[in-house]
Design a protein around this motif. Structure first.
Motif, PDB file in Angstrom:
ATOM      1  N   ARG A  29      -4.020  -2.773   8.871  1.00 14.80           N
ATOM      2  CA  ARG A  29      -3.322  -2.950   7.596  1.00 14.80           C
ATOM      3  C   ARG A  29      -2.740  -4.353   7.415  1.00 14.80           C
ATOM      4  NH1 ARG A  29       1.821   0.542   6.427  1.00 14.80           N
ATOM      5  NH2 ARG A  29       0.702   2.353   7.235  1.00 14.80           N
ATOM      6  N   ASN A  68      -9.621   4.394   1.921  1.00 13.89           N
ATOM      7  CA  ASN A  68      -8.160   4.467   1.977  1.00 13.89           C
ATOM      8  C   ASN A  68      -7.558   5.684   1.283  1.00 13.89           C
ATOM      9  OD1 ASN A  68      -7.992   3.525  -0.720  1.00 13.89           O
ATOM     10  ND2 ASN A  68      -8.068   1.409  -0.010  1.00 13.89           N
ATOM     11  N   SER A  88      -4.531  -6.050   1.811  1.00  8.66           N
ATOM     12  CA  SER A  88      -3.139  -5.565   1.834  1.00  8.66           C
ATOM     13  C   SER A  88      -2.130  -6.666   1.498  1.00  8.66           C
ATOM     14  CB  SER A  88      -2.820  -4.955   3.193  1.00  8.66           C
ATOM     15  OG  SER A  88      -2.976  -5.939   4.196  1.00  8.66           O
ATOM     16  N   THR A 118      -5.041   0.624   4.421  1.00 10.15           N
ATOM     17  CA  THR A 118      -5.482   1.772   5.224  1.00 10.15           C
ATOM     18  C   THR A 118      -5.047   3.076   4.541  1.00 10.15           C
ATOM     19  OG1 THR A 118      -3.425   1.828   6.476  1.00 10.15           O
ATOM     20  CG2 THR A 118      -5.181   0.424   7.353  1.00 10.15           C
TER      21      THR A 118
END
Ligand SMILES: [Zn+2]
Length: 289
Positions: free
Chosen positions: A214, A199, A243, A219
Motif C-alpha cells: 500500500r 482492491n 495510493s 490494497t
C-alpha cells in the motif's frame, strides 16, 4: 505490436477482465479475508417450506445484481459510443488535437509521455471519485456502488450505468485536452479495471505484504475503509490505483476504526431496508428520495 494492441482492444480488455475476475473470485473462495458481511437475523423459509441460509441467498442476488449492472453499462457504452475512447484518441492524433499532439511534444521521449499520461489519468480519476462523493447529484449515482452491503470482487464492477457514462464523458474530455495516445488509454483502462477488481476483493493478504504494497498501490484493506458505514471513513481513501493521492491530498485513513472484523459495510440509510437487493431498485435508486 502497437497496431495489434489497438486492433484487438476489446478482446484484450475482456480477456484481462475475465482472467483477473476469476483469479480474485477463486482466492476469495480459498482464503476469505472476512466472512459473513451480512449477518442474517433469522433464516428464510422459501416457497417449498424449506429453510434457506440467508447468507448464501444474499451472495446469489448480490452477484446477479453487480454483474448485471456491469453488463448493462458495457452494452450502453457500445451503443452510444461504438468507437470508444481509443477511436477518439486516434482521431485527435490525426487532426492534431490536444496538448501532447503539439509539435513540441514530438521531441520528448514517448515512454516518458506514456508514463506521465498514466499518472495524470490516475490523479484525475482520484479527483473525479472525490467530487462524486461531495456533489449531491453525483453522489446519488455513486451511492449505488456504496449501497452494497458486502465487499468482494463483484463490488468492483457495481456502478450505475449513468455513472459509467459520465465518467467516460470525463475521460473523453481528458483525451481531448491532453491528446493522450491510444496505447496509454488501453494500458490505463486495463490497469484501472484490474486494480478495481483487486482492491475490492475479499481474500487474505499477509499484513506485512499489505503494509509494503500500500506504499505504492491501493490494497483491499486500504479500500475496504472507504466502504465503511461511518461517514468520515466513506469520505477517505478515494484512490483506485496509486495510493499516493490520498496521502498527498489528506484523505488517507490507515485502518477502519472498528477493525476489519468489526467494520460494517454499506450505507447506514439502507442498513435495515430491502432496497439494495433488487436490480430494478438499484437502477432507480438515484432518482428516489
Ligand atoms: Zn466511493
Amino acid at each position: 505490436m502497437e497496431h495489434w494492441i489497438i486492433d484487438n482492444e476489446p478482446a484484450l480488455r475482456l480477456g484481462f477482465f475475465i482472467g483477473i475476475f476469476l483469479l480474485m473470485a477463486t482466492l476469495e473462495m480459498l482464503s476469505p479475508r472476512k466472512r459473513n458481511f451480512l449477518k442474517p437475523k433469522n433464516s428464510n423459509i422459501n416457497s417449498h417450506g424449506v429453510s434457506q441460509n440467508n447468507t448464501e441467498s444474499i451472495r446469489g442476488f448480490r452477484w446477479f445484481n453487480n454483474l448485471s449492472l456491469s453488463f448493462s453499462a458495457s452494452i450502453l457504452m457500445r451503443l452510444i459510443l461504438p468507437l470508444g475512447l481509443v477511436g477518439f484518441s486516434l482521431y485527435c492524433q490525426e487532426v492534431g488535437l490536444g496538448l501532447f499532439n503539439l509539435d513540441f511534444f514530438n521531441q520528448i521521449n514517448s515512454i516518458f509521455i506514456f508514463i506521465f499520461s498514466l499518472i495524470l489519468f490516475d490523479c484525475i480519476i482520484y479527483w473525479q471519485h472525490r467530487i462524486f462523493h461531495y456533489v449531491p447529484f453525483l453522489w446519488r449515482l455513486h451511492k449505488v456502488h456504496h449501497s452494497d452491503q458486502a465487499f468482494d470482487v463483484t463490488t468492483g464492477i457495481r456502478f450505475h450505468p449513468l455513472e459509467i457514462l459520465l465518467s467516460i464523458g470525463i475521460k473523453f474530455l481528458v483525451v481531448l485536452i491532453f491528446g493522450l495516445t491510444a496505447e496509454s488509454i488501453i494500458a490505463f483502462e486495463v490497469i484501472l479495471n484490474g486494480l478495481a477488481l483487486f482492491n475490492h476483493s475479499n481474500f487474505k493478504i499477509p499484513l506485512t505484504v499489505d503494509y509494503y504494497l500500500r506504499k505504492f498501490i491501493v490494497t483491499p484493506d486500504m479500500h475496504r475503509v472507504h466502504h465503511s458505514q461511518i461517514p468520515t471513513e466513506t469520505d477517505s481513501n478515494f484512490g483506485f490505483n496509486i495510493s499516493l493521492w490520498d496521502r498527498l491530498f489528506g484523505s488517507y485513513q490507515d485502518q477502519p476504526s472498528l477493525g476489519h472484523d468489526g467494520i460494517e459495510i454499506g450505507l447506514k440509510e439502507y442498513k435495515d431496508t430491502e432496497q439494495p437487493k433488487k436490480l430494478s431498485n438499484l437502477l432507480l435508486m438515484p432518482f428516489k428520495k
